[in-house]
Design a protein around this motif. Structure first.
Motif, PDB file in Angstrom:
ATOM      1  N   GLU A 272      62.703  28.086 -22.573  1.00 32.99           N
ATOM      2  CA  GLU A 272      63.272  29.559 -22.365  1.00 32.99           C
ATOM      3  C   GLU A 272      64.654  29.709 -23.379  1.00 32.99           C
ATOM      4  OE1 GLU A 272      62.372  26.976 -20.288  1.00 32.99           O
ATOM      5  OE2 GLU A 272      61.638  27.453 -18.472  1.00 32.99           O
ATOM      6  N   SER A 273      65.160  28.649 -23.525  1.00 36.72           N
ATOM      7  CA  SER A 273      66.393  28.813 -24.246  1.00 36.72           C
ATOM      8  C   SER A 273      66.190  28.934 -25.669  1.00 36.72           C
ATOM      9  CB  SER A 273      67.376  27.609 -24.281  1.00 36.72           C
ATOM     10  OG  SER A 273      67.754  27.701 -22.883  1.00 36.72           O
ATOM     11  N   SER A 274      65.163  28.248 -25.975  1.00 37.65           N
ATOM     12  CA  SER A 274      64.516  28.359 -27.323  1.00 37.65           C
ATOM     13  C   SER A 274      64.081  29.750 -27.932  1.00 37.65           C
ATOM     14  CB  SER A 274      63.493  27.308 -27.791  1.00 37.65           C
ATOM     15  OG  SER A 274      62.854  27.495 -28.884  1.00 37.65           O
ATOM     16  N   ARG A 275      63.331  30.196 -27.098  1.00 37.69           N
ATOM     17  CA  ARG A 275      62.957  31.584 -27.423  1.00 37.69           C
ATOM     18  C   ARG A 275      64.189  32.542 -27.500  1.00 37.69           C
ATOM     19  NH1 ARG A 275      58.570  30.860 -23.891  1.00 37.69           N
ATOM     20  NH2 ARG A 275      59.708  31.241 -22.086  1.00 37.69           N
ATOM     21  N   GLU A 276      65.144  32.661 -26.388  1.00 39.38           N
ATOM     22  CA  GLU A 276      66.208  33.381 -26.530  1.00 39.38           C
ATOM     23  C   GLU A 276      67.147  33.267 -27.888  1.00 39.38           C
ATOM     24  OE1 GLU A 276      67.083  35.541 -24.039  1.00 39.38           O
ATOM     25  OE2 GLU A 276      68.808  36.194 -25.219  1.00 39.38           O
ATOM     26  N   LEU A 277      67.500  31.950 -28.233  1.00 43.06           N
ATOM     27  CA  LEU A 277      68.189  31.584 -29.428  1.00 43.06           C
ATOM     28  C   LEU A 277      67.313  32.269 -30.490  1.00 43.06           C
ATOM     29  CD1 LEU A 277      70.453  28.850 -29.010  1.00 43.06           C
ATOM     30  CD2 LEU A 277      70.930  31.163 -28.480  1.00 43.06           C
ATOM     31  N   GLN A 278      66.068  32.032 -30.733  1.00 42.64           N
ATOM     32  CA  GLN A 278      65.452  32.690 -31.774  1.00 42.64           C
ATOM     33  C   GLN A 278      65.370  34.156 -31.942  1.00 42.64           C
ATOM     34  OE1 GLN A 278      61.268  30.804 -32.784  1.00 42.64           O
ATOM     35  NE2 GLN A 278      62.170  29.285 -31.249  1.00 42.64           N
ATOM     36  N   GLY A 291      60.757  21.336 -23.546  1.00 39.54           N
ATOM     37  CA  GLY A 291      59.909  21.673 -22.553  1.00 39.54           C
ATOM     38  C   GLY A 291      60.632  22.630 -21.335  1.00 39.54           C
ATOM     39  N   SER A 292      59.984  23.116 -20.347  1.00 39.54           N
ATOM     40  CA  SER A 292      60.355  24.280 -19.589  1.00 39.54           C
ATOM     41  C   SER A 292      61.735  23.595 -18.686  1.00 39.54           C
ATOM     42  CB  SER A 292      59.684  24.501 -18.326  1.00 39.54           C
ATOM     43  OG  SER A 292      59.991  25.273 -17.355  1.00 39.54           O
ATOM     44  N   GLU A 293      62.661  24.307 -18.373  1.00 45.62           N
ATOM     45  CA  GLU A 293      63.980  24.042 -17.776  1.00 45.62           C
ATOM     46  C   GLU A 293      63.449  23.611 -16.369  1.00 45.62           C
ATOM     47  OE1 GLU A 293      66.522  27.413 -19.744  1.00 45.62           O
ATOM     48  OE2 GLU A 293      66.641  27.476 -17.869  1.00 45.62           O
ATOM     49  N   GLU A 294      62.414  24.399 -15.799  1.00 47.50           N
ATOM     50  CA  GLU A 294      61.952  23.939 -14.462  1.00 47.50           C
ATOM     51  C   GLU A 294      61.250  22.645 -14.452  1.00 47.50           C
ATOM     52  OE1 GLU A 294      62.611  26.856 -12.110  1.00 47.50           O
ATOM     53  OE2 GLU A 294      63.668  27.509 -13.980  1.00 47.50           O
ATOM     54  N   GLU A 295      60.842  21.972 -15.288  1.00 45.03           N
ATOM     55  CA  GLU A 295      60.176  20.746 -15.454  1.00 45.03           C
ATOM     56  C   GLU A 295      60.790  19.577 -16.104  1.00 45.03           C
ATOM     57  OE1 GLU A 295      57.560  20.274 -14.018  1.00 45.03           O
ATOM     58  OE2 GLU A 295      56.887  22.255 -13.670  1.00 45.03           O
ATOM     59  N   PRO A 296      61.796  18.743 -15.191  1.00 45.96           N
ATOM     60  CA  PRO A 296      62.377  17.846 -15.638  1.00 45.96           C
ATOM     61  C   PRO A 296      61.423  16.749 -16.374  1.00 45.96           C
ATOM     62  CG  PRO A 296      62.856  17.959 -13.490  1.00 45.96           C
ATOM     63  CD  PRO A 296      62.201  19.270 -13.601  1.00 45.96           C
TER      64      PRO A 296
END
Ligand code: AMP
Ligand code: MG
Length: 343
Positions: A272-278, A291-296
């Motif tokens: 999610e953050s990767s998409r935002e910063l790109q 990976g996903s923030e929701e998935e440790p």
């Protein structure tokens, strides 16, 4: 010494059968073998052979006061090595074979060096089919720490083992990428309830639920000392790792590093953050997604490989996004925080 890599992903293939037979021979004659487990790759030696055990410490550059985990292929084999308590029976029934290591009183059959002179011994019955096949081929318990050079991130691919131990061991069994990616949960199972020595896939909450309580070693209400190995700096990349909570903090820190004319930092971010910063103009090449923030479980699976990748890229600065230390996230943050600790 030449290090051979043998593919055992298909356990019935001829290559696997030959590799497992060879692993058994090497282990029985005092040699070392790298092998996959469901947690991370291990570096195995005959647990009854003091010289073979000494070779593990030498190959890894591991301090002698950091005890090893003995891996077994059955409950029966574990019972021969350590004194089972009612708690250990319960934990074994619930979690073995699997990613839980139990510290129990040793019956004194393995050399003292395995447990760094302690009267206790750590035992684990792994569930990985390749690990079990190797343990059966060895016909004896196998002492095995993670198959990395001491201080480096634990290996989650056979290639990571090769990177660290090429020329130091004769054989690596390649089982492909490991499933979990973080080392086993370690508990002291001698008392009425387990004491958490190292967090892992089997979470503190799950253990509390099963056993009534599960304090962490070193907590105010826990008299037992923490596991010796946990005091060492671990899992560390060569660059300096800074931990941040979210993409905003990552972006701010990146900005201030660049203002100081530091080299481009590498970012380890959630998808999610990767998409935002790109979207905000950070080049894709400066980002590795964990990976996903929701998935440790994604972070657990990808963290060590990402730290190694940071070294391959020669990253001087690494900005790593944290996740909440809840459930498996606690194990992720335990490793991540150690990797970020100052040299
Ligand atoms: P590794 O196999 O490299 O993941 O490390 C094994 C971990 O298990 C280390 O953190 C050790 O300190 C811990 N350990 C092994 N044996 C014992 C023991 N007898 N008592 C407490 N901790 C142990
Ligand atoms: Mg280790």
């Amino acid at each position: 010494m030449e290090t051979k890599l043998c593919d055992i992903q298909n356990l019935n293939s001829e290559e696997a059968l030959r590799g497992l037979e060879q692993a058994g021979e090497i282990l029985r004659s005092g040699g070392l073998v790298g092998f996959p487990t469901e947690t991370v790759y291990g570096l195995g030696a005959n647990a009854f052979d003091a010289e073979a055990v000494a070779a593990i410490f030498a190959a890894k550059g591991r301090p002698g006061d950091n005890p090893l985990i003995v891996h077994v292929a059955s409950l029966q084999q574990a019972r021969e090595l350590v004194e089972f308590t009612p708690l250990a029976e319960k934990l074994a029934e619930c979690y073995w074979p699997g990613p839980l290591t139990m510290v129990l009183d040793s019956r004194g059959l393995v050399p003292a060096s395995v447990s760094a002179g302690l009267s206790t011994l750590a035992v684990r019955f792994p569930s990985h089919p390749g690990a079990l096949a190797m343990l059966r081929a060895a016909e004896r318990p196998i002492a095995a720490p993670s198959a990395n050079l001491s201080g480096r991130p634990s290996p989650t691919l056979a290639g990571h083992v090769l990177e660290d131990l090429q020329g130091r061991i004769p054989l690596i069994l390649d089982g492909g990428p490991v499933e979990i990616g973080l080392e086993s949960t370690v508990v002291d199972a001698r008392g009425e309830y387990p004491i958490l020595l190292r967090p892992g896939k089997v979470t503190q909450d799950a253990l509390k639920l099963l056993c009534g309580d599960c304090p962490a070693a070193g907590q105010a209400d826990c008299a037992r000392p923490a596991s010796p190995g946990m005091k060492y700096r671990h899992y560390a990349p060569q660059g300096q790792l800074f931990l941040v909570k979210n993409w905003r903090e990552a972006e701010a820190l990146r900005h201030s590093l660049l203002q100081e004319e530091a080299p481009q930092p590498l970012l380890l971010l959630s998808e999610e953050s990767s998409r935002e910063l790109q979207r905000r103009g950070v080049p894709e090449t400066q980002i590795i997604s964990l990976g996903s923030e929701e998935e440790p479980a994604d972070f657990a699976h990808n963290l060590f490989a990402a730290l190694r990748e940071a070294d391959h890229r020669g990253a001087g600065y690494i900005i790593g996004q944290s996740i909440p230390a809840i459930g498996l996230g606690a194990a992720v943050m335990n490793r991540y925080t150690k990797a970020a600790s100052k040299k």
